[in-house]
Design an enzyme around this catalytic site. Sequence first.
Site, PDB file in Angstrom:
ATOM      1  N   ARG A 103      16.126   6.154  -1.373  1.00  0.00           N
ATOM      2  CA  ARG A 103      14.621   5.858  -2.364  1.00  0.00           C
ATOM      3  C   ARG A 103      14.414   5.517  -2.920  1.00  0.00           C
ATOM      4  O   ARG A 103      14.661   5.733  -4.035  1.00  0.00           O
ATOM      5  CB  ARG A 103      13.085   7.420  -2.391  1.00  0.00           C
ATOM      6  CG  ARG A 103      12.150   6.528  -2.587  1.00  0.00           C
ATOM      7  CD  ARG A 103      11.253   8.215  -2.254  1.00  0.00           C
ATOM      8  NE  ARG A 103      10.581   7.925  -1.007  1.00  0.00           N
ATOM      9  CZ  ARG A 103      10.034   9.223  -0.445  1.00  0.00           C
ATOM     10  NH1 ARG A 103       8.743   9.281  -0.963  1.00  0.00           N
ATOM     11  NH2 ARG A 103       9.238   8.887   1.262  1.00  0.00           N
ATOM     12  N   HIS A 130       9.597   2.276   5.170  1.00  0.00           N
ATOM     13  CA  HIS A 130       9.423   3.318   5.523  1.00  0.00           C
ATOM     14  C   HIS A 130       9.893   3.560   6.993  1.00  0.00           C
ATOM     15  O   HIS A 130       9.446   4.117   7.416  1.00  0.00           O
ATOM     16  CB  HIS A 130       7.532   4.253   5.316  1.00  0.00           C
ATOM     17  CG  HIS A 130       8.289   5.718   4.214  1.00  0.00           C
ATOM     18  ND1 HIS A 130       9.737   5.900   4.552  1.00  0.00           N
ATOM     19  CD2 HIS A 130       7.983   6.262   3.858  1.00  0.00           C
ATOM     20  CE1 HIS A 130       9.680   7.621   4.120  1.00  0.00           C
ATOM     21  NE2 HIS A 130       8.157   8.333   4.143  1.00  0.00           N
ATOM     22  N   GLN A 133       9.761   7.530   8.680  1.00  0.00           N
ATOM     23  CA  GLN A 133       8.705   7.823   8.577  1.00  0.00           C
ATOM     24  C   GLN A 133       8.019   7.678  10.373  1.00  0.00           C
ATOM     25  O   GLN A 133       7.447   8.329  11.171  1.00  0.00           O
ATOM     26  CB  GLN A 133       7.950   7.113   7.899  1.00  0.00           C
ATOM     27  CG  GLN A 133       6.360   8.029   8.226  1.00  0.00           C
ATOM     28  CD  GLN A 133       5.936   9.631   7.761  1.00  0.00           C
ATOM     29  OE1 GLN A 133       6.795  10.044   6.799  1.00  0.00           O
ATOM     30  NE2 GLN A 133       5.368   9.794   8.658  1.00  0.00           N
ATOM     31  N   ASP A 224      -2.843   5.750   5.521  1.00  0.00           N
ATOM     32  CA  ASP A 224      -2.038   6.570   4.738  1.00  0.00           C
ATOM     33  C   ASP A 224      -2.857   6.210   3.630  1.00  0.00           C
ATOM     34  O   ASP A 224      -3.361   5.413   3.323  1.00  0.00           O
ATOM     35  CB  ASP A 224      -0.885   5.095   4.557  1.00  0.00           C
ATOM     36  CG  ASP A 224       0.548   5.413   2.826  1.00  0.00           C
ATOM     37  OD1 ASP A 224      -0.092   6.660   2.948  1.00  0.00           O
ATOM     38  OD2 ASP A 224       1.066   4.856   3.128  1.00  0.00           O
ATOM     39  N   CYS A 263       0.737  10.076   7.177  1.00  0.00           N
ATOM     40  CA  CYS A 263       2.845  10.461   6.832  1.00  0.00           C
ATOM     41  C   CYS A 263       1.678  11.309   5.815  1.00  0.00           C
ATOM     42  O   CYS A 263       3.273  11.843   5.284  1.00  0.00           O
ATOM     43  CB  CYS A 263       2.707   8.972   6.278  1.00  0.00           C
ATOM     44  SG  CYS A 263       2.255   8.333   5.193  1.00  0.00           S
ATOM     45  N   ARG A 291       9.226  14.820  10.442  1.00  0.00           N
ATOM     46  CA  ARG A 291      10.512  14.030  10.314  1.00  0.00           C
ATOM     47  C   ARG A 291      12.200  14.546  10.057  1.00  0.00           C
ATOM     48  O   ARG A 291      12.782  13.864  10.463  1.00  0.00           O
ATOM     49  CB  ARG A 291       9.696  14.167   8.496  1.00  0.00           C
ATOM     50  CG  ARG A 291       8.782  13.658   8.238  1.00  0.00           C
ATOM     51  CD  ARG A 291       8.902  11.653   8.435  1.00  0.00           C
ATOM     52  NE  ARG A 291       9.914  11.378   7.357  1.00  0.00           N
ATOM     53  CZ  ARG A 291       9.705  10.982   6.436  1.00  0.00           C
ATOM     54  NH1 ARG A 291       8.743  11.764   5.687  1.00  0.00           N
ATOM     55  NH2 ARG A 291      10.917  10.431   5.277  1.00  0.00           N
TER      56      ARG A 291
END
Length: 305
Positions: A103, A130, A133, A224, A263, A291
């Site tokens: 990340r 992402h 996700q 988001d 998310c 996830r």
Amino acid sequence: MPKDFISVADWPAQELRALLDRARELKDLWKRGERPQTLQGRTLAMYFEKPSLRTHVTFEAGMTQLGGHAILLRPEQVGIGSRETGGDVARNLSRWVDALVARTFSHDLVRELAREGSIPVINGLTDQLHPCQAMADFVTVAERADLERAVIAYIGDGNNVASSLVLAGAVLGVEVRLATPESHRVPADVWAQARDLAAASGARIAWSADPREAVEGAGFVYTDVWASMGQEDEAEERRRIFADYQVNAELLRGAPDAWILHCLPAHRGEEISDDVLDGPRSIVFDQAENRLHAQKAILERLLTG
Ligand code: CP
Ligand code: NVA
């Protein structure tokens, strides 16, 4: 099959569908108390430049559940760019561990780690994308609807989450509508790539500046944060720019039966109202749960083929 999982756009539709199916199967097995040890003896390194709850815990728990192990690396320990280059870090890790999840702020750094290392590299979120996700998002949608008929409306910032969502929809043939201010659309190269992929899959993808138009008749409404990690200094300005893009009861009059996606983490009272986030149509914690299983499927595929 690609070596790495950096963008869903690198993966063919049948591979993504197989990952979604395996994720759902792994979830069922887990719920039944079955524990396939498909990654016994395998090690995952996890390099995080930004905070994380979900991505960190689900990758680490996922490795444990499949019989493997995970090691968390912080940038201050590793010193990419100060102690040594990203390429040298990737070459070292490739001698010791079986895969790396990273990340980072810079998307190019994840690409560099993948290019220079021989092990699979998984994008755990960059400023641009992402993808893990998006896989969990489509597992969650598939639990509630046929993907061929699903309509997902994403409202807010054209950020990393929006980009991976529209790319995944374009690969998988799922309708994704984005409603963002003109000034905060997904990057032009992402949109062009999504258009090309959608032309091949038959997916309908659309952009509008009007959230009401996007949610009209949608089965899923997704949002988001307005200021992503690294944009904290812009938070005040972004609250003004996105003021008309809150997912709240009024907006949802156009889609009263829509399932609500986020998310997480959520900035309650900004991009989403409390009553919607906590309401009966919210499936944000299913999304977070998924996830775990989506990433187990990705790890299995990359590590065991
Ligand atoms: N959704 C998500 O990636 O959460 P974290 O930032 O907590 O990992
Ligand atoms: N767009 C958000 C997603 C967090 C999971 C960010 O990048 O901070």
